[in-house]
Design an enzyme around this catalytic site. Sequence first.
Site, PDB file in Angstrom:
ATOM      1  N   GLY A 194       3.590   0.616  -3.283  1.00  0.00           N
ATOM      2  CA  GLY A 194       2.420   0.843  -4.138  1.00  0.00           C
ATOM      3  C   GLY A 194       1.164   0.933  -3.303  1.00  0.00           C
ATOM      4  N   SER A 195       0.121   1.552  -3.836  1.00  0.00           N
ATOM      5  CA  SER A 195      -1.042   1.698  -2.974  1.00  0.00           C
ATOM      6  C   SER A 195      -2.240   2.308  -3.684  1.00  0.00           C
ATOM      7  CB  SER A 195      -0.691   2.567  -1.760  1.00  0.00           C
ATOM      8  OG  SER A 195      -0.078   3.763  -2.170  1.00  0.00           O
ATOM      9  N   GLN A 196      -3.357   2.260  -2.966  1.00  0.00           N
ATOM     10  CA  GLN A 196      -4.580   2.955  -3.352  1.00  0.00           C
ATOM     11  C   GLN A 196      -5.147   3.593  -2.090  1.00  0.00           C
ATOM     12  OE1 GLN A 196      -7.409   0.808  -5.796  1.00  0.00           O
ATOM     13  NE2 GLN A 196      -9.151   1.864  -4.869  1.00  0.00           N
TER      14      GLN A 196
END
Length: 226
Positions: A194-196
């Site tokens: 997951g990430s931004q």
Amino acid sequence: MRRLITSSALAGVASYALFQAYRKWYFPRDPARNVPLDATVVAPSDGRVVYLERVENGVVPIAIKNRREIPLDEIVKGEERPRSGTLLGIFLSPYDVHYQRSPIAGTVSEITYHPAPNVSMGDMFVRNLFRLEKRYSNSPHVWTNERNVVRIDGDDLTAYVVQIADQQVNRIDCYPAEGDSIAMGDKLGMIRWGSQVDLFIPDLDPGDFRVATGDKLRAGVTILVP
């Protein structure tokens, strides 16, 4: 009872097999991207825009939890950051391609990795799933989590790409080295699970961008600034 146990076991095996297929084949997919030739800035990541804000005096005007604003250098960590410009936040769901690409052509002049304990991005995932307002609300990962900051100096613009890790991330990959030349749309790195990804560009206003909060982006393809 035996039939119920057998059904549960089969469901468990099927779920595990699906997860392994996702992990090994779907998540690391790397589709070809046709980079537009008429763009000034392209999206550095797949995902949805969660904020597009003007930065003034080194402050980002987004309210998260009990904070009304966030200092830019808590997001784009490092020394001697510009005091004004535009900050774009992109949230990647588990179904997005997780490779990042260079938003401009230029020279990689800085790569700084900042380790930190990671908190969950679950609230942002839910708010994006249901298209709620202020998609960044209750998301302290914006400034707390592990991140990698890549500065790219182009002929006319400088871009800072910030890879932000989620709680479940295995690692952040960054492919170029400091001093490397990079073309617009070249692969920059990958955040696993997951990430931004945030993009900060000094000298530009939000009005220079042709995207808005909630828009879906494709790395290396979506034109941010014509």
